[in-house]
Design a protein around this motif. Structure first.
Motif, PDB file in Angstrom:
ATOM      1  N   UNK A 166      48.712  45.861  38.585  1.00  0.00           N
ATOM      2  CA  UNK A 166      49.491  46.977  38.057  1.00  0.00           C
ATOM      3  C   UNK A 166      48.987  47.499  36.642  1.00  0.00           C
ATOM      4  N   UNK A 167      48.552  46.670  35.833  1.00  0.00           N
ATOM      5  CA  UNK A 167      47.677  47.167  34.654  1.00  0.00           C
ATOM      6  C   UNK A 167      46.676  45.996  34.148  1.00  0.00           C
ATOM      7  N   UNK A 168      45.708  46.650  33.417  1.00  0.00           N
ATOM      8  CA  UNK A 168      44.581  45.919  33.381  1.00  0.00           C
ATOM      9  C   UNK A 168      43.931  46.143  31.913  1.00  0.00           C
ATOM     10  N   UNK A 169      43.274  44.960  31.180  1.00  0.00           N
ATOM     11  CA  UNK A 169      42.664  45.364  29.941  1.00  0.00           C
ATOM     12  C   UNK A 169      41.587  44.430  29.877  1.00  0.00           C
ATOM     13  N   UNK A 170      40.317  44.934  29.585  1.00  0.00           N
ATOM     14  CA  UNK A 170      39.282  44.174  29.037  1.00  0.00           C
ATOM     15  C   UNK A 170      39.276  43.876  27.684  1.00  0.00           C
TER      16      UNK A 170
ATOM     17  N   UNK B 267      42.227  40.735  31.403  1.00  0.00           N
ATOM     18  CA  UNK B 267      43.989  40.521  31.384  1.00  0.00           C
ATOM     19  C   UNK B 267      44.550  41.293  32.157  1.00  0.00           C
ATOM     20  N   UNK B 268      45.514  41.057  32.854  1.00  0.00           N
ATOM     21  CA  UNK B 268      46.114  41.759  33.812  1.00  0.00           C
ATOM     22  C   UNK B 268      47.682  41.588  34.295  1.00  0.00           C
ATOM     23  N   UNK B 269      48.421  42.556  34.582  1.00  0.00           N
ATOM     24  CA  UNK B 269      49.557  42.308  35.155  1.00  0.00           C
ATOM     25  C   UNK B 269      49.414  42.502  36.609  1.00  0.00           C
TER      26      UNK B 269
ATOM     27  N   UNK C  75      55.804  41.148  38.732  1.00  0.00           N
ATOM     28  CA  UNK C  75      54.709  41.420  38.009  1.00  0.00           C
ATOM     29  C   UNK C  75      54.427  40.206  37.099  1.00  0.00           C
TER      30      UNK C  75
ATOM     31  N   UNK D 167      51.567  38.228  34.427  1.00  0.00           N
ATOM     32  CA  UNK D 167      50.482  38.118  33.717  1.00  0.00           C
ATOM     33  C   UNK D 167      49.376  37.361  33.930  1.00  0.00           C
ATOM     34  N   UNK D 168      48.288  37.655  34.074  1.00  0.00           N
ATOM     35  CA  UNK D 168      47.059  36.632  34.736  1.00  0.00           C
ATOM     36  C   UNK D 168      45.898  37.181  34.378  1.00  0.00           C
ATOM     37  N   UNK D 169      44.647  36.510  34.672  1.00  0.00           N
ATOM     38  CA  UNK D 169      43.576  36.981  34.683  1.00  0.00           C
ATOM     39  C   UNK D 169      42.687  37.662  35.799  1.00  0.00           C
TER      40      UNK D 169
ATOM     41  N   UNK E 244      43.457  49.599  38.213  1.00  0.00           N
ATOM     42  CA  UNK E 244      44.804  49.410  38.557  1.00  0.00           C
ATOM     43  C   UNK E 244      44.926  49.879  40.177  1.00  0.00           C
TER      44      UNK E 244
ATOM     45  N   UNK F 115      46.194  32.587  29.683  1.00  0.00           N
ATOM     46  CA  UNK F 115      45.317  33.722  30.164  1.00  0.00           C
ATOM     47  C   UNK F 115      44.837  34.638  29.006  1.00  0.00           C
TER      48      UNK F 115
ATOM     49  N   UNK G  91      47.554  47.029  27.643  1.00  0.00           N
ATOM     50  CA  UNK G  91      48.344  46.985  28.916  1.00  0.00           C
ATOM     51  C   UNK G  91      49.102  48.119  29.133  1.00  0.00           C
TER      52      UNK G  91
ATOM     53  N   UNK H 231      40.247  47.283  25.909  1.00  0.00           N
ATOM     54  CA  UNK H 231      40.562  48.493  26.667  1.00  0.00           C
ATOM     55  C   UNK H 231      41.846  48.880  27.105  1.00  0.00           C
TER      56      UNK H 231
ATOM     57  N   UNK I 203      60.651  39.950  35.822  1.00  0.00           N
ATOM     58  CA  UNK I 203      59.283  40.218  36.480  1.00  0.00           C
ATOM     59  C   UNK I 203      59.496  41.701  37.253  1.00  0.00           C
TER      60      UNK I 203
END
Lengths: 143, 384
Positions: free
Chosen positions: A70-74, A91-93, A101, A103-105, A116, B138, B148, B200, B248
């Motif tokens: 759903x979303x992602x950041x490095x 790090x991502x949703x 949704x 939060x995870x890696x 995404x 995480x 995000x 990022x 969620x």
């Protein structure tokens, strides 16, 4: 040159009595979500009472472990021990097929391989005491 | 009964320091209290309400601050919702004054975040709250949580890094007009894009700075305000809200500002086109962009083009963060208090080279916490 996104040496979760069944399921490489037996609402994160109706009769339903980013950041900077030397990590949703949704890696890929909207699947990591951590990796094409 | 014109801000003080290794946070707060009370023409002993919170506050930090100042107020509020706290405190103070609980409220904040070398944005954000166990393993950081939101905004609407950079560039230009600002050298969009990535798509120059600093303001009743030396700056309306995971199901581009802004504007009876200045918490460039959308200054998804072309300059169509903001002037861990202070300076016509012409109505919006995890929003509408 691109490099493999790192897998951090993570802090352990602070497991409590409300959450222990979820963590122990991960230790068996199983992902469960809670559904309220009164109003039917699916909820994330696990808790004893339904946040829609405060009912405490709960059903654990098995989730597929499949989802989409759903979303992602490095993350390139994190001073916390365990992460300081582990950058960059993703790090991502992840939106599970069941709709929530989380939060995870995202792991086991280069940063540019994860985007995404990409399909991902659960990765279980044993963290001892019959518990595990839930990350995701890009879904591999079936042969 | 609403809060419109029930209470006014009658004194403000922004501490000039940006680095104070030889001072404590409480000392900076006391110096700021002294400045704001002098501005109002009031004495410390007239203060019967105190609002504050702080990075280093203990569980009863507000009581410790009362002790430090030797105050025995009849009203205290230490609502702690991150950087938005002091914006919320203004509304709580006005309500307490309107209800007759107190008559002179001091709202104060100070910290030595820079000289203590606190890694505010890039350390872990762990807590003992239940949700923490599903996040801390995480590696979320404050920057990453806002990243995000930025990444999702780019994905849904094609918002670009250049558009986010426009916010940093305009804010730095404002800082150049503020002799007290920590960073005053002009920057370009290219400078922002060339700065290193923290999480990022957010780069170093998309992130607020870390400074020491402090500030205070004083509020009192309408009746009392009219007797004091400074022109009263009136609270017309206020709103507050929280944003979180919603079981969620959260849409991460909708923020608390939608709810708090709608409430504050309705209570004030003010339309967007009447607003001359917006003080928008700028923890990161993306915070400004999504806050402007959620407050309704532009439609969702249009923030990228809205912030471009100089619109946010002090002489633009919607001046934003004319003091140089947290991106360039000061950000001692939390900055809600400075949003209010700059709004008051502008409404008094005392904002110097960055003065907004004919500034009559200002909107203040504080965002606290971690936007992509859980956060708070507090909105004020102020007028002279």
């Amino acid at each position: 040159m691109s490099q493999q996104a790192n897998v951090p040496s993570r802090p352990r979760p602070r497991i409590d009595e409300e959450s222990r069944p979820w963590w122990e399921a991960l230790g068996r490489r199983e992902l469960y979500l809670q559904r309220c037996l009164e109003c039917g609402a699916l909820r994330w994160y696990p808790r004893a009472l339904c946040p829609e109706c405060l009912c405490d009769r709960t059903q654990w339903v098995r989730a597929s472990g499949r989802g989409k980013v759903y979303s992602l950041t490095t993350v390139h900077q994190n001073q916390t021990p365990g992460f300081a030397g582990a950058t960059p990590y993703l790090l991502a949703y992840v939106e599970l097929e069941e709709g929530v949704r989380i939060l995870t890696n995202v792991v086991n890929c280069r940063p540019e391989e994860a985007t995404i909207g990409a399909s991902v699947e659960a990765v279980f990591q044993d963290i001892g005491n019959q518990t595990g951590l839930l990350s995701f990796q890009p879904t591999r094409q079936q042969a | 009964m609403g809060l419109a014109r029930q209470a006014a801000i009658v004194g403000v003080y922004e501490h000039p320091t940006r680095f104070a290794p030889n001072k404590t946070a409480f000392q900076l707060m006391a110096e700021s209290a002294r400045g704001a009370l002098a501005d109002a023409g009031l004495s410390l002993k007239e203060v019967d309400g105190l609002c504050s919170t702080g990075l280093g506050f203990g569980a009863t930090g507000i009581v410790s601050l009362c002790e430090y100042l030797n105050l025995k107020p009849g009203f205290v509020d230490s609502t702690a919702i991150g950087g938005a706290s002091f914006v919320a405190h203004a509304a709580h103070a006005a309500a307490a004054i309107a209800a007759g609980l107190c008559s002179v409220v001091l709202i104060v904040y100070g910290s030595t975040a820079a000289s203590q070398r606190l890694a505010i944005g890039t350390a872990g954000i762990g807590s003992a709250d239940p949700a923490d166990q599903y996040e801390t393993p995480f590696g979320p950081t404050t920057v990453a949580s806002y990243a995000l939101v930025a990444a999702r905004h780019m994905h849904e609407y094609g918002t670009t890094a250049e558009q986010l950079a426009e916010i940093a560039v305009t804010t730095r230009m404002h800082a150049g007009l503020n002799p007290q600002a920590k960073y005053r050298e002009p920057i370009t969009v290219e400078d922002v894009l060339a700065s290193r990535t923290i999480a990022s798509p957010l780069r170093l120059l998309d992130c607020c700075i870390i400074s020491d600093g402090a500030g205070a303001f004083v509020m009192t009743s309408a009746e009392r305000a009219r007797e004091l030396r400074r022109r009263p700056i009136w609270l017309l309306g206020a709103g507050e809200a929280v944003g979180h995971g919603e079981g969620g199901l959260r849409d991460y581009l909708e923020t608390a500002a939608a709810q708090s802004g709608r409430a504050a504007l309705a209570r004030a009876g003010v339309a967007h086109r009447e607003i001359d200045l917006a003080m928008i918490y700028d923890s990161f460039t993306i915070t400004v962009l999504v806050t402007l959308e959620n407050l309704g200054f532009c439609r969702r998804g249009e923030g990228g083009s809205f912030v471009s072309g100089g619109r946010l300059r002090f002489d633009g169509a919607l001046p934003v963060n004319t003091d140089g903001g947290g991106l360039s002037s000061n950000h001692p861990g939390m900055r809600g208090v400075f949003l209010v202070i700059e709004a008051v300076r502008q409404l008094r016509g005392e904002a110097g080279p960055a003065q907004v012409r004919d500034c009559r109505i200002a909107l203040v919006h504080g965002t606290g916490g971690t936007l992509g995890l859980r956060h708070s929003g507090a909105t004020l509408v102020l007028a002279n």
